[in-house]
Design a protein around this motif. Structure first.
Motif, PDB file in Angstrom:
ATOM      1  N   UNK A 181     -20.380  32.920  14.427  1.00 14.38           N
ATOM      2  CA  UNK A 181     -19.312  32.916  15.480  1.00 14.38           C
ATOM      3  C   UNK A 181     -19.817  33.502  16.759  1.00 14.38           C
ATOM      4  N   UNK A 182     -18.948  33.250  17.962  1.00 13.22           N
ATOM      5  CA  UNK A 182     -19.416  33.581  19.134  1.00 13.22           C
ATOM      6  C   UNK A 182     -18.117  33.838  20.007  1.00 13.22           C
ATOM      7  N   UNK A 183     -18.218  35.206  20.512  1.00  9.23           N
ATOM      8  CA  UNK A 183     -16.935  35.487  21.208  1.00  9.23           C
ATOM      9  C   UNK A 183     -17.195  35.591  22.735  1.00  9.23           C
ATOM     10  N   UNK A 232     -15.635  31.165  18.886  1.00  7.56           N
ATOM     11  CA  UNK A 232     -16.237  29.836  18.874  1.00  7.56           C
ATOM     12  C   UNK A 232     -16.966  29.607  17.641  1.00  7.56           C
ATOM     13  N   UNK A 233     -16.661  28.765  16.884  1.00  9.22           N
ATOM     14  CA  UNK A 233     -17.749  28.318  15.564  1.00  9.22           C
ATOM     15  C   UNK A 233     -18.907  27.771  15.998  1.00  9.22           C
ATOM     16  N   UNK A 234     -20.140  28.359  15.639  1.00  5.50           N
ATOM     17  CA  UNK A 234     -21.168  27.794  15.838  1.00  5.50           C
ATOM     18  C   UNK A 234     -21.866  27.262  14.664  1.00  5.50           C
ATOM     19  N   UNK A 235     -21.548  27.869  13.289  1.00  4.60           N
ATOM     20  CA  UNK A 235     -22.284  27.190  12.207  1.00  4.60           C
ATOM     21  C   UNK A 235     -21.587  27.696  10.875  1.00  4.60           C
ATOM     22  N   UNK A 236     -21.527  26.722  10.103  1.00  2.00           N
ATOM     23  CA  UNK A 236     -20.966  27.444   8.553  1.00  2.00           C
ATOM     24  C   UNK A 236     -21.826  26.493   7.700  1.00  2.00           C
ATOM     25  N   UNK A 237     -22.657  27.144   6.845  1.00  2.00           N
ATOM     26  CA  UNK A 237     -23.183  26.469   5.811  1.00  2.00           C
ATOM     27  C   UNK A 237     -23.849  27.370   4.898  1.00  2.00           C
TER      28      UNK A 237
END
Length: 640
Positions: A350-352, A335-340
């Protein structure tokens, strides 16, 4: 001729001239004192090298310390005239080892020094070597030493291991090339002397554990060779590119197997993205309902690099993980939580379902990618309310949960002071001071205060991806640490949190289990137990702390690791301390929880009393063992 040479050397030493050190004399000292010299080098080398490389570098520095010429003189002559300190060969080698170990810690522009390069020898192929892990005391000392400069670390180590006086330390540090030996000694004095810990297996680079490094690649020689050839071809193509830059997989190692499930996990188009409003109707309040945030969530190339490095971190990637956290690739699309972009780095979080993975790469250049892991299985509510985005310049920035309404910074040591509001932009807080980046004296402890619909909670940065949740109250049913009572409880004991840095801490609870009138009538002493719970379950640490009315902070008087005391499974505790009154009399003070029926002291002090408190006259330096009986008849022992 031999006896004449010995006589001349003895005469020169008696006259104040130690005489030259020849190769044979130095070699004999090296063989006799090799473990001690390697231990000194290991402790003085910068901790940033990592335990495995420090071990090999320490052995290499000691083995390179033998003189190249036939005869050389040590710069510093030991004051003693017998034993190890009277051995000129040992003094010469110790100075050489110290000088080269300090060189490895000094920053240098241009070409690195020899001591700063990975050692060519010794090498052990296919194995990682590192010392055996110690306990909480060794970990705390290692963290304190890592905060010192190289010269200060050398001063502390030489004083603890070699028992050198300050005058001899200044001479030896000067001979080793230290510009400010007085400053190094002053810095070393701020760390309590613990010579017994310096001799523990934690810091013994001659007693090592071995683990494999690359079993899979060694089992597939042919595929690995083909992958290496392909990687060389790709590198050549990248060098020929006009602007340079990251390749499709970034700093990831070459792919050595083709598996449909593994390839699906590395496809950025298959990343799980949660709706921004999913948390509002979900029965769960954990990381699984966090939406993807940040301005770079659409950067497919960045996301691919992050996934590829997670699955196959290359040799240039710095990988770290909290204790008990696996570092293998995801089993499926995470799961994508943040990109910046955070503080000059592009960051992807990321979270698995079990772990948080943070990938960071520099905005400019293609060196310095990092991959950090943390366990978060079972996290919910306050424990899933914030993640560390990045740290720089002594500050930390957090990504908060979507249900967080307000964020603020609070000094835990000033309970009466108001919290300072923090700006929140798309869940990202403004920078605030990080106690994990403030080594040395503890004059403040800044924590993160988060407010949502259910209330206000506190969390603190302990050097990991997930801040530790702070609570206050009786174990099993603690309350928030953000109310007036919780803040008063934590204020004198905030600095004790430094002992829990980088230990995989999930939460820390402070419980004031007793208030004890002092026998000289100067008020009441405060007994508090702080217990740190870990994400992995073991490694819990319980600290019994005591504070008198005149003391600004509390003192740790007893501790236990992997014990049930002071925890939800056993909300009982018993501890004691030797206390000196203003009149100069010594007393044993002991206290337990409210349901403690009797306390008995044995050993060097014999006393007994009814109820949860015990006061007994004692002699200076006396020791005692404590035993308590609860109201239900169960017997408990005191924390040691």
């Amino acid at each position: 001729m031999q006896s004449q040479d010995v006589a001349q050397r003895h005469a020169a030493s008696s006259a104040g001239d130690p005489g030259p050190v020849d190769v044979e004399q130095a070699e004999a000292a090296l063989v006799e004192h090799y473990p001690r010299l390697v231990r000194i080098a290991y402790l003085v080398l910068p901790p940033g090298l990592g335990r495995g490389r420090r071990v090999l570098t320490a052995h290499a520095l000691v083995q390179r310390a033998l003189p190249r010429g036939r005869k050389q003189r040590p710069s510093v002559i030991p004051a003693q005239t017998s034993g190890r300190e009277g051995d000129l060969g040992y003094a010469f080698l110790r100075e050489r080892v110290l000088r080269t170990a300090l060189e490895a810690a000094r920053p240098r522009k241009g070409l690195p020094r020899l001591a700063q390069l990975p050692p060519l020898l010794p090498q052990v192929w296919g194995l990682r070597l590192f010392p055996r892990s110690g306990g909480a005391d060794e970990l705390a000392l290692d963290q304190r030493l890592s905060a010192l400069s190289g010269p200060a670390r050398a001063a502390y180590v030489l004083r603890g291991l070699e028992k050198l006086s300050d005058a001899d330390l200044r001479k030896l540090l000067t001979a080793a090339g230290v510009d400010d030996p007085g400053g190094a000694l002053a810095s070393a004095n701020r760390v309590p002397e613990q010579p017994a810990l310096l001799t523990s297996p934690e810091f013994d680079p001659c007693s090592l554990q071995a683990r494999p490094t690359d079993l899979m690649r060694r089992r597939q020689h042919t595929k690995a060779a083909l992958a290496a050839a392909a990687a060389l071809a790709v590198c050549g193509a990248l060098v020929a590119m006009p602007g340079g830059g990251w390749g499709p997989d970034g700093a990831a190692a070459p792919a050595y197997a083709e598996n449909p499930a593994a390839e699906a996990a590395l496809d950025p188009a298959r990343l799980t993205r949660v709706s921004p409003t999913a948390w509002e109707t979900s029965a769960r309040a954990d990381f699984s309902v966090w939406p993807a945030r940040g301005p770079l969530t659409g950067d497919q190339a960045l996301l691919r690099r992050a996934l590829a490095v997670w699955a196959r971190p290359g040799g240039t990637v710095r990988v770290s993980a909290t204790p008990g956290t696996q570092t293998g690739g995801p089993a499926g699309p995470p799961q994508l939580l943040y990109a910046g972009q955070v503080s000059g780095a592009r960051v992807v979080i990321l979270y698995d379902g079990l772990r948080i993975a943070r990938y960071a790469e520099p905005v400019s250049g293609t060196q310095g990618a990092a991959l950090d892991f943390a366990r978060v299985d079972g996290a919910s509510g306050a424990e899933a309310s914030a993640l560390v985005l990045g740290r720089s310049d002594g500050n930390v920035q957090y990504l908060t949960a979507p249900w967080v309404k307000r964020a603020a910074a609070r000094d835990l040591m000033k309970p009466a002071a108001a919290a300072t509001p923090l700006a929140l932009a798309d869940g990202v807080t403004a920078p605030l001071t990080s106690p994990a980046l403030q080594p040395g004296s503890c004059t403040s402890w800044t924590v993160l205060q988060l407010t949502d619909a259910s209330g206000t909670e506190l969390a603190t940065d302990l050097g990991e991806l997930v801040p530790a949740h702070l609570t206050a109250g009786r174990p099993g049913s603690p309350g928030t640490a953000s109310d007036a009572a919780g803040l008063r409880t934590w204020a004198p004991f905030a600095c004790s949190l430094s002992a829990e840095r980088s230990a995989g801490i999930r939460s820390v609870n402070a419980w004031e289990f007793a208030a004890q009138p002092l026998p000289d009538g100067s008020g009441a002493g405060q007994w508090v137990c702080t217990r740190a719970e870990t994400w992995r379950g073991d490694g819990t640490a319980a600290l019994a702390q005591f504070r008198t009315p005149k003391a600004p902070v509390g003192a740790v008087v007893a501790k236990g690791t992997d014990v049930r005391a002071c925890g939800p499974r056993d909300p009982h505790v018993l501890a004691g301390v030797l206390w000196k009154s203003a009149a100069g009399h010594w007393y044993l003070l002991a206290a337990g929880g409210k349901d403690t029926a009797t306390i008995q002291a044995g050993g060097g002090i014999t006393a007994a009393g009814q109820g949860p408190l015990l006061v007994a006259r004692a002699g200076q330096g006396a020791s005692a063992t404590l035993k308590g009986t609860l109201e239900d008849g169960r017997v408990i022992s005191g924390l040691h």
